[in-house]
Write a protein that holds these residues in place. Structure first.
Motif, PDB file in Angstrom:
ATOM      1  N   GLN A 104       8.079  -7.746  21.434  1.00  8.71           N
ATOM      2  CA  GLN A 104       9.264  -6.874  21.513  1.00  8.71           C
ATOM      3  C   GLN A 104       8.886  -5.481  21.998  1.00  8.71           C
ATOM      4  OE1 GLN A 104      12.214  -6.998  18.341  1.00  8.71           O
ATOM      5  NE2 GLN A 104      10.896  -8.455  17.276  1.00  8.71           N
ATOM      6  N   GLY A 105       7.614  -5.261  22.270  1.00  7.53           N
ATOM      7  CA  GLY A 105       7.225  -3.979  22.845  1.00  7.53           C
ATOM      8  C   GLY A 105       6.436  -3.075  21.911  1.00  7.53           C
ATOM      9  N   ALA A 106       6.045  -3.572  20.724  1.00  9.63           N
ATOM     10  CA  ALA A 106       5.189  -2.753  19.861  1.00  9.63           C
ATOM     11  C   ALA A 106       3.869  -2.524  20.587  1.00  9.63           C
ATOM     12  CB  ALA A 106       4.939  -3.462  18.539  1.00  9.63           C
ATOM     13  N   ASP A 107       3.242  -1.389  20.344  1.00  8.31           N
ATOM     14  CA  ASP A 107       1.964  -1.104  21.008  1.00  8.31           C
ATOM     15  C   ASP A 107       0.805  -1.820  20.331  1.00  8.31           C
ATOM     16  OD1 ASP A 107       2.600   0.892  23.149  1.00  8.31           O
ATOM     17  OD2 ASP A 107       3.630   1.763  21.431  1.00  8.31           O
ATOM     18  N   ALA A 108       0.927  -1.984  19.038  1.00  9.18           N
ATOM     19  CA  ALA A 108      -0.138  -2.672  18.308  1.00  9.18           C
ATOM     20  C   ALA A 108       0.434  -3.185  16.994  1.00  9.18           C
ATOM     21  CB  ALA A 108      -1.299  -1.720  18.045  1.00  9.18           C
ATOM     22  N   VAL A 109      -0.201  -4.227  16.445  1.00  8.00           N
ATOM     23  CA  VAL A 109       0.269  -4.770  15.166  1.00  8.00           C
ATOM     24  C   VAL A 109      -0.932  -5.132  14.293  1.00  8.00           C
ATOM     25  CG1 VAL A 109       2.353  -5.776  16.215  1.00  8.00           C
ATOM     26  CG2 VAL A 109       0.351  -7.215  15.855  1.00  8.00           C
ATOM     27  N   VAL A 110      -0.669  -5.171  13.001  1.00 12.63           N
ATOM     28  CA  VAL A 110      -1.671  -5.696  12.062  1.00 12.63           C
ATOM     29  C   VAL A 110      -1.043  -6.897  11.377  1.00 12.63           C
ATOM     30  CG1 VAL A 110      -0.976  -3.996  10.286  1.00 12.63           C
ATOM     31  CG2 VAL A 110      -3.161  -5.170  10.072  1.00 12.63           C
ATOM     32  N   GLN A 111      -1.814  -7.965  11.260  1.00 14.78           N
ATOM     33  CA  GLN A 111      -1.301  -9.171  10.596  1.00 14.78           C
ATOM     34  C   GLN A 111      -2.237  -9.588   9.465  1.00 14.78           C
ATOM     35  OE1 GLN A 111      -0.933 -12.039  13.797  1.00 14.78           O
ATOM     36  NE2 GLN A 111       1.077 -11.237  14.392  1.00 14.78           N
ATOM     37  N   GLY A 112      -1.661  -9.861   8.313  1.00 12.55           N
ATOM     38  CA  GLY A 112      -2.444 -10.370   7.175  1.00 12.55           C
ATOM     39  C   GLY A 112      -2.435 -11.880   7.263  1.00 12.55           C
ATOM     40  N   LEU A 113      -3.339 -12.442   8.055  1.00 15.32           N
ATOM     41  CA  LEU A 113      -3.257 -13.884   8.340  1.00 15.32           C
ATOM     42  C   LEU A 113      -3.287 -14.721   7.062  1.00 15.32           C
ATOM     43  CD1 LEU A 113      -5.544 -14.115  11.511  1.00 15.32           C
ATOM     44  CD2 LEU A 113      -3.066 -13.851  11.396  1.00 15.32           C
ATOM     45  N   HIS A 114      -3.998 -14.213   6.047  1.00 19.16           N
ATOM     46  CA  HIS A 114      -4.095 -14.997   4.800  1.00 19.16           C
ATOM     47  C   HIS A 114      -2.738 -15.161   4.120  1.00 19.16           C
ATOM     48  CE1 HIS A 114      -3.735 -11.530   1.960  1.00 19.16           C
ATOM     49  NE2 HIS A 114      -4.162 -10.857   3.010  1.00 19.16           N
ATOM     50  N   LYS A 115      -1.759 -14.358   4.533  1.00 20.63           N
ATOM     51  CA  LYS A 115      -0.453 -14.432   3.864  1.00 20.63           C
ATOM     52  C   LYS A 115       0.368 -15.635   4.345  1.00 20.63           C
ATOM     53  CE  LYS A 115      -0.319  -9.417   3.363  1.00 20.63           C
ATOM     54  NZ  LYS A 115      -0.658  -9.266   1.953  1.00 20.63           N
TER      55      LYS A 115
END
Ligand code: PLP
Length: 490
Positions: free
Chosen positions: A221-232
């Motif tokens: 959607q155009g965010a410049d960067a993201v953090v993901q908690g893959l364990h979730k």
């Protein structure tokens, strides 16, 4: 089935370089004269031993987390391809460390950052570590449940207008309850505002990329960067997480260095291998599993919503124009015309039905389903709720959960953290400046941050939390109705 371009499972996506190399390595049965001290699981209970055999240190053929050149580098590239990212970084200390890394890689670490007031406490560790100056956007709170569902774009627009010198805009989408913001339109706003980086805490949305009917991932959607908690949401060990940057993100190098700063020098290989394997596994199976889960969700959400005494909350929130969708696997249920509160429902589910939910609170419970729960498990939850509904239907004195106040920041969070402090009685702390972080758990959203002015409203709120059984976590530890305040600011 239509598949999004970025989640596509090309053949090479089925490879898992870290996992496969470890398997090969174990088969060679080398004598382990290196760390860790269990030398492959010795001295450990049997159940740990299989996993411990994967627990290596950074040996020549196993690459180096802090300077990836071979298998970790290849695995990160595959991860980036899955996410449609320019670059991805594995994280071994949870999404928290990714959020801290963003703060530590800002161009001006002590500059201003825009933050939603309902951000996870990880953001506040970022503020303390970096010295950044927060500019808060108020959280929009559901009156009935006291739950913060998001933020208003108008507030973001006004803050952008007022603060021309922002280093970054941080937002959370989906939030802990699965509710997603309109990242696309916010990205247009930040783009027009001197292209200030828009960084999304997508800790709970790592699975979205694998199915087109789940909310659209923030990066697309155009965010410049993201953090993901893959364990979730992925089949990954706790603390497995990652960062993705978009095409236009300019600080990849600094971000990589900052990840190194907040990461252990002994990365867990079982953890890295579990993320690597999960990416390959989900590239092949994620869409099918999520499809099945979506069908179960549609079926059981409807059934639960028809049960007298219970009402799904997210459906109501979707009426807000700020909300563009909800993760179908987060089932937030409000008690309505039930003689029990959320804590009591949670206890009955646990003790009588052996069902453990993610959150229980004053008026709600949150059941967190995964792509692996089968229809009989959805049915088990439904039947338990049905029994509770039949048994406990009836009026209860409604408790209105107050919205968390937004105290005024009078001292920078890092300066407040470093300041000398005194422990005072909470009831006598009016006019003092908070010296510690206080959050209600779960989900760990702070209501008081170091450097904020304590007023009557926040004292009342904290006393209310205590009186209503919400766990209050304090950075200064348990202190029996007392609070750490800054010396000399009383
Ligand atoms: C919205 C959000 N962001 C960040 C975090 C931190 O994630 P982690 O536990 O992986 O460090 C959490 C944890 O629950 C969270 O809910």
């Amino acid at each position: 089935m239509k598949q999004r371009e970025y989640g596509k499972s090309a053949r090479h996506q089925l490879k898992a370089p870290i996992y496969n190399t470890l398997v090969k390595y174990i088969q060679e049965n080398r004598l382990r004269l290196h760390m860790p001290g269990h030398a492959g699981g010795r001295g450990m209970p049997k159940v740990f031993q299989d996993m411990a055999s994967y627990d290596f240190t950074e040996l020549p053929e196993l690459d180096n987390f802090h300077l990836p050149r071979s298998i970790i580098k290849r695995a990160a590239k595959l991860l980036a391809e899955t996410a449609g990212a320019q670059k991805s970084f594995f994280l071994i200390n949870g999404a928290t460390s990714g959020i801290q890394a963003f703060f530590l890689s800002l161009r001006n670490m002590q500059g201003k950052v825009l933050l939603p007031r309902n951000a996870h406490q990880a953001f506040f560790s970022g503020l303390v570590l970096s010295g950044a100056e927060p500019v808060y956007i108020p959280a929009q709170t559901d009156e009935d449940t006291g739950v913060a569902w998001g933020v208003n774009r108008q507030d973001i627009a006004e803050a952008l207008e007022k603060h021309a010198d922002l280093e970054a805009v941080f937002l959370v989408s989906p939030n802990y309850y699965g509710t997603c913001l309109n990242v696309r339109s916010i990205a247009r706003m930040t783009e027009n505002h001197d292209a200030v980086p828009l960084i999304i805490d997508e800790a709970h949305g790592g699975h979205f990329v694998f199915h087109p009917q789940y909310p659209e991932p923030a990066l697309q959607q155009g965010a410049d960067a993201v953090v993901q908690g893959l364990h979730k949401t992925w089949p990954v060990f706790n603390q497995g997480a990652c960062l993705h940057t978009g095409r236009l993100y300019k600080r990849d190098k600094q971000l990589g260095q900052a990840v190194g700063l907040v990461s252990s020098s002994s990365p867990s290989y079982p953890l890295l291998a579990s993320m690597d394997y999960a990416r390959a596994f989900l590239s092949e199976n994620g869409e099918g599993l999520l499809e099945q889960a979506l069908k179960s969700s549609q079926c059981y959400k409807e059934k639960i919503n028809r049960l007298p005494g219970f009402k799904l909350v997210q459906e109501e929130w979707e009426k807000h124009e700020e909300i563009t969708g909800t993760d179908p696997l987060k089932i937030l249920i409000k008690m309505e015309n039930l003689s029990l509160d959320g804590f009591q429902v949670g206890r009955i589910l646990r003790e009588e039905f052996k069902i453990e939910v993610e959150l229980q609170s004053v008026n709600v419970i949150l059941a967190m389903m995964s792509m692996f729960h089968e229809s009989q498990e959805w049915q088990k939850l439904y039947e338990a709720l049905e029994k509770i509904s039949l048994r406990y239907l009836g009026a209860r004195k409604r408790i209105r959960v107050p919205a968390p106040p937004m105290p005024k920041q009078v001292v920078n969070p890092r300066s407040a953290w470093l300041h000398t402090k005194t422990l005072v009685d909470l009831r006598n702390s009016r006019g003092c400046v908070a010296g510690e972080l206080i959050a209600a758990y779960p989900p760990g959203i702070p209501c008081m941050v170091p450097g904020e002015l304590i007023n009557e409203e926040i004292i009342e709120y904290l006393l209310w939390l205590r009186a209503n059984c919400l766990q209050v976590h304090k950075a200064g530890g348990e202190s029996g109705g007392k609070i750490w305040v800054l010396d000399g600011a009383i």
